[in-house]
Write a protein that holds these residues in place. Sequence first.
Motif, PDB file in Angstrom:
ATOM      1  N   PHE A 111       0.822  -1.205   0.000  1.00 57.68           N
ATOM      2  CA  PHE A 111       0.000   0.000   0.000  1.00 57.68           C
ATOM      3  C   PHE A 111       0.858   1.259   0.000  1.00 57.68           C
ATOM      4  O   PHE A 111       0.456   2.290  -0.549  1.00 57.68           O
ATOM      5  CB  PHE A 111      -0.959   0.013   1.195  1.00 57.68           C
ATOM      6  N   GLU A 112       2.045   1.194   0.608  1.00 57.03           N
ATOM      7  CA  GLU A 112       2.965   2.326   0.511  1.00 57.03           C
ATOM      8  C   GLU A 112       3.363   2.553  -0.945  1.00 57.03           C
ATOM      9  O   GLU A 112       3.572   3.693  -1.378  1.00 57.03           O
ATOM     10  CB  GLU A 112       4.211   2.095   1.368  1.00 57.03           C
ATOM     11  N   THR A 113       3.465   1.470  -1.715  1.00 56.39           N
ATOM     12  CA  THR A 113       3.779   1.594  -3.143  1.00 56.39           C
ATOM     13  C   THR A 113       2.638   2.275  -3.889  1.00 56.39           C
ATOM     14  O   THR A 113       2.870   3.088  -4.789  1.00 56.39           O
ATOM     15  CB  THR A 113       4.053   0.202  -3.746  1.00 56.39           C
ATOM     16  N   VAL A 114       1.406   1.932  -3.523  1.00 55.74           N
ATOM     17  CA  VAL A 114       0.244   2.577  -4.134  1.00 55.74           C
ATOM     18  C   VAL A 114       0.318   4.089  -3.912  1.00 55.74           C
ATOM     19  O   VAL A 114       0.162   4.883  -4.855  1.00 55.74           O
ATOM     20  CB  VAL A 114      -1.070   2.013  -3.542  1.00 55.74           C
ATOM     21  N   LYS A 115       0.585   4.501  -2.683  1.00 54.41           N
ATOM     22  CA  LYS A 115       0.673   5.937  -2.379  1.00 54.41           C
ATOM     23  C   LYS A 115       1.871   6.573  -3.079  1.00 54.41           C
ATOM     24  O   LYS A 115       1.803   7.727  -3.529  1.00 54.41           O
ATOM     25  CB  LYS A 115       0.759   6.133  -0.863  1.00 54.41           C
ATOM     26  N   PHE A 116       2.956   5.831  -3.177  1.00 57.07           N
ATOM     27  CA  PHE A 116       4.155   6.330  -3.856  1.00 57.07           C
ATOM     28  C   PHE A 116       3.874   6.621  -5.331  1.00 57.07           C
ATOM     29  O   PHE A 116       4.289   7.651  -5.867  1.00 57.07           O
ATOM     30  CB  PHE A 116       5.278   5.299  -3.724  1.00 57.07           C
ATOM     31  N   ILE A 117       3.160   5.716  -5.987  1.00 59.44           N
ATOM     32  CA  ILE A 117       2.826   5.915  -7.401  1.00 59.44           C
ATOM     33  C   ILE A 117       1.947   7.147  -7.572  1.00 59.44           C
ATOM     34  O   ILE A 117       2.164   7.963  -8.476  1.00 59.44           O
ATOM     35  CB  ILE A 117       2.139   4.655  -7.974  1.00 59.44           C
TER      36      ILE A 117
END
Length: 467
Positions: A111-117
Amino acid sequence: MWKHSVKFSFITNQLIIQRAYLQKYAKAIYKWLRSLLSDISLILPKSIIQPSNSKSNLNNMVSSYFLAQSLPLIELDKNTIAKIPMSVSDAVLFRHNAVYIVAGGLTGLGFETVKFILNNGGGHIVILSRRNPNTEMKQQIAKAMSEKENTKIITISCDIGHYADVKKAIDSIQKIFPNIPIKGVFHSAVVLHDGILENLNLSLFEKVLSPKVNGAVNLHCATLNQKLDYFVCYSSVASFLGNYGQANYAAANSFLDIFCQYRRNLGLPAQSINWGALNIGALNIGVLLDQPQVRNILQARGLLLLSVPEIHEYLKKCLLLNNTQQAIVKFDFKLIYDSLASRIPGMKRRLFSLVNEYVNNLDDKNQIKRSKVNTQKSEEYILSLVSELTSVTLGDITMSSLMISLGIDSMLAMTLQQRVFEEKGVNVSVVKLLDPNTTILDVGSWIKENSSDEEKLTEKIILDTKL
């Protein structure tokens, strides 16, 4: 041919504009160009060649692109190839008019990757997960979208360990976003089942390997007809440092590292990122951060926690560097040496270039420390050490005392293991120390049996003196 003082030269671009051809005939081509412009000074500009990183250009591009640190420039007059550094400071990592898939994107690093994108230009994100988001997760997704205008995050139920599920998910994405290309895949799915190697059967290996191994292969096969910019696999520090009780997990992540090499050899984008300990609620090496004891154990081994801002910062650097395999780990080198490198020769060689001076100094100190304690008998030594670590008086400890009855837990066992190795040069298994049947005498005997010849010689001299 010549006509009205005009000279025409015909060039077969497909043949000439190739690196191998230019390297071979560089000087001849240079002379030919000079002959065409005999009366004009020929200046070949040596400038940075790179596509624009502006948002508008990235959004309108149709073909895939690779981010690189440098591009080759062939200097015809010198027949050499120079590396031109590319400017990446203002690079836009993701396109708004593109779809990015995050497998395992409902928890932790996913989910941190989702926010990062979202924070780096991405406009459409699809989360693949075996389970549906709960109420709290739906609120988190809604909050993330509200912070970025004209963005969309959807979740699709999918077990990436099964190709049929992955293919169905890709087909669904193309129906939901019919005119928006899939440009990236981030593989963050993970299943854990820890245990010492002798207790891990085939089914427990398959349980852990399936989401990592099958998932990577299935995502690869299902997106072969997509012109991806990213295919990123989240591996773990466990694949090259190892982690107690996680042989199956280490094997799964090692596969991801090699699989990304395989994709690169096919000319496809791929990156494997070996994450260390992450301060995001769940660690990528398979333990929960809400347990203070776990945090202490990791730090005792020299693995420091990466904060969320650090995760975002280093993930961006990794994507820009675009290396096939990269590790994002924060080490305390003294502790990592004490807990791993000093006992495992292969690990010491891997870390040697990073901590060369420290390792040399520590080796000398350990030799001095061992020489001081080697005159002490193993039984007396372990009694004294256990008393010191547990705060139990020597009068209350006997050779038949059980280690576990003295309060030796996993944290103290690791500390005890480290001290014994530093001072006696003997590696005592943590499993043995935590065995409910292990006594002080057992540990003392183990140290004596595996101690250096110096200690045995000392004991022989003492015995001979008494005789």
